[in-house]
Design an enzyme around this catalytic site. Structure first.
Site, mmCIF file in Angstrom:
data_model
loop_
_atom_site.group_PDB
_atom_site.id
_atom_site.type_symbol
_atom_site.label_atom_id
_atom_site.label_comp_id
_atom_site.label_asym_id
_atom_site.label_seq_id
_atom_site.Cartn_x
_atom_site.Cartn_y
_atom_site.Cartn_z
ATOM 1 N N LYS A 1 0.836 -1.202 0.000
ATOM 2 C CA LYS A 1 0.000 0.000 0.000
ATOM 3 C C LYS A 1 0.872 1.254 0.000
ATOM 4 C CE LYS A 1 -3.781 2.066 2.734
ATOM 5 N NZ LYS A 1 -4.656 1.839 3.905
ATOM 6 N N SER B 1 -9.282 1.949 3.085
ATOM 7 C CA SER B 1 -8.437 2.670 2.146
ATOM 8 C C SER B 1 -7.410 1.776 1.437
ATOM 9 C CB SER B 1 -7.695 3.786 2.898
ATOM 10 O OG SER B 1 -6.842 3.224 3.912
ATOM 11 N N SER C 1 -9.774 -0.205 7.258
ATOM 12 C CA SER C 1 -9.208 -0.116 5.911
ATOM 13 C C SER C 1 -8.503 -1.362 5.401
ATOM 14 C CB SER C 1 -8.244 1.075 5.830
ATOM 15 O OG SER C 1 -8.961 2.276 5.963
#
Length: 517
Positions: free
Chosen positions: A102, A178, A202
């Site tokens: 990420k 996210s 997330s």
């Protein structure tokens, strides 16, 4: 006898790749299976990596998975892993496995943007976050930096020059945030596992919407330094992959104290005690949570899918009883209050001078933080301690808690892209922030599909630093169901087309084609 899923499956099931099954994805089904295939010589890390990169070639433009690909470096890392295998060097189950990271985690060989115009381009330059360094030391093959929501708090936004992550099960829907690129990248076979972060859900939201498995470890289990912060007292880093076993293998590598993170504690995590054991749950006490998780607007398929999970667990010997989570509304509110306050504390200098460079949803969260008083923040932290004590008492009575991760599957993207959606409305059907406030470990796993073929998800929560129990329960469930192995039709179609094209080319030429598994 295995207990079959009760709803009609959507998508194809991943099966072992053979010459007789050309329509299956060109990789083993799970990280765990790929690790075994690497050690048996059935596949090489270069083949796995080339297959992952080929998947990105086919699907990244549609799904918006990557912000920065590292193809050549990934292939070099794969060759190094193969060289180690040949020399008898085994660094553990992540050796040779393609991984996505990420893009709020620092990596020495790629920029970190946090999917924002605001982050200083030199942030994290030339260094790996501790979790990334641990992946590399374990021989993992990092394929690139994958998309997120801005600073892990924004929402999909067409107004900024970044890819829009989409859900492989329906590209008109959101893959969740996210850790959007981690979720849709695992679900689409662009890598076998990836790192996400979780401050309000997330890791678990993308896992739920994309039909994969995601683990939020106990707060303090994994060092969070080297991660662009959202909530200092809420942030977690953890894995997304196909299965609970896969997540356990990743956790074993990334867990453990680090001098750069004073919140990270020395609590060893070893998977060997359960990973090879039978899928039996005799004597395990399961707390079944329904209150606050089945609102009027819940998907019609949710209740049946969840009941099937409970039936499977009790069929394996678990003892189930209905329970209620303590201080539910207070903790959901506290998560928003603390997250908004701590986000503003980090972003305030940039918010003063670069307000319009932030995404609209990010600005909204920072504005909420400006409305929180110091007394509000302190009171939220006090309530957290009260709720943690109450949860500890509940977890004296049961070993693991089971509940839907969300009440609905992935929402449509369009309202979010053009600021027509009520972001706060998500808190009525996404049931994740409560657990960030507590800090307990939670794993989200697929449990079925709705009538539109979109994934539904169940969560398993446990005691602090007792990931072992919830992983064992989730693994037993996954040994008797195959929802976690199902692949979106988009992915199956793309793989089938690529396989057919490659086969046709092979009849006319012996050069110019990529190796496949």
């Amino acid at each position: 006898m295995p207990l079959a899923p009760t709803n009609t499956p959507a998508g194809a099931v991943i099966t072992p790749v053979t010459a007789e099954s050309p329509q299956t994805p060109p990789t083993p089904a799970t990280l765990t299976e790929a690790a075994a295939a690497l050690r048996s010589g059935a596949v090489t890390s270069r083949q796995l990596t080339e297959a992952a990169l080929a998947g990105a070639d086919r699907l990244d433009a549609t799904l918006g998975t990557y912000l920065h690909r590292l193809d050549e470096k990934a292939l070099a890392a794969a060759d190094a892993a193969d060289g180690d295998f040949a020399a008898g060097v085994d660094r553990g189950p992540l050796q040779g496995i393609p991984f996505g990271v990420k893009d709020i985690l620092a990596t020495a060989d790629a920029p970190t943007t946090a999917q924002s115009l605001v982050l200083d381009p030199k942030w994290g330059e030339g260094r790996d976050a501790p979790v990334v360094a641990r992946l590399r030391a374990a021989g993992a093959v990092i394929t690139g930096k994958v998309s997120t929501m801005e600073f892990a708090v924004g929402m999909p936004d067409a107004a900024k020059p970044f890819p829009i992550p989409r859900n492989p099960w329906d590209t008109d829907t959101w893959p969740g945030g996210s850790s959007s690129g981690t979720g849709n990248g695992v679900a689409s076979g662009q890598f076998l596992a990836g790192l996400g972060t979780d401050t309000g859900g997330s890791i678990r939201i993308p896992a739920a919407f994309c039909g994969v498995t995601g683990l939020m470890p106990t707060f303090g289990r994994v060092p969070k330094s080297g991660c662009a912060p959202l909530g200092y007292s809420l942030d977690h880093i953890g894995p997304l992959a196909r299965s609970a076993r896969d997540c356990a293998a990743v956790l074993e590598v990334i867990a453990g104290p680090h001098a750069s993170d004073p919140d990270c504690v020395d609590a060893p995590f070893l998977t060997g005690a359960w990973a090879s054991g039978p899928a039996a749950l005799s004597g395990v006490r399961v707390g079944v949570v329904r209150e606050n998780h089945f609102p009027d607007a819940a998907d019609p398929a949710l209740e049946g899918a969840f009941d099937a999970v409970v039936t499977t667990l009790t069929g394996l010997g678990a003892e189930a009883r209905e329970v209620t989570l303590p201080l539910w509304n207070e903790m959901v509110t506290a998560d928003i209050v603390v997250m908004a306050s701590e986000a503003l504390a980090y972003h305030r200098p940039d918010a003063v001078t670069r307000w319009t460079d932030y995404f609209s949803a990010t600005r909204a969260m920072l504005a909420r933080g400006a409305l929180v008083t110091g007394a509000d923040y302190v009171q939220a932290q006090r309530v957290r301690r009260v709720a943690q004590d109450a949860m500890a008492r509940l977890l004296d009575e049961v070993d693991v808690l089971v509940f839907p991760t969300t009440s609905r599957p992935a929402p449509r993207l369009e309202p979010y892209l053009h600021h027509g959606a009520d972001v706060m409305e998500m808190f009525t059907y996404i049931h994740t922030g409560y657990w960030d406030c507590l800090g307990n470990p939670v794993l989200a796993a697929p449990m079925g599909h709705n009538e539109d073929g979109l994934p539904l998800s169940v969560s398993f929560a446990g005691r602090p630093f007792d990931e072992m129990t919830l992983l064992r329960v989730a693994d037993a469930y996954q040994q008797h169901t195959d929802w976690h192995l199902r692949v979106a039709p988009l992915v199956t179609a793309a793989t089938t087309t690529a396989t057919t094209t490659t086969a046709a080319a092979a009849t006319t030429t012996t050069t110019g084609t990529r190796a496949t598994v």
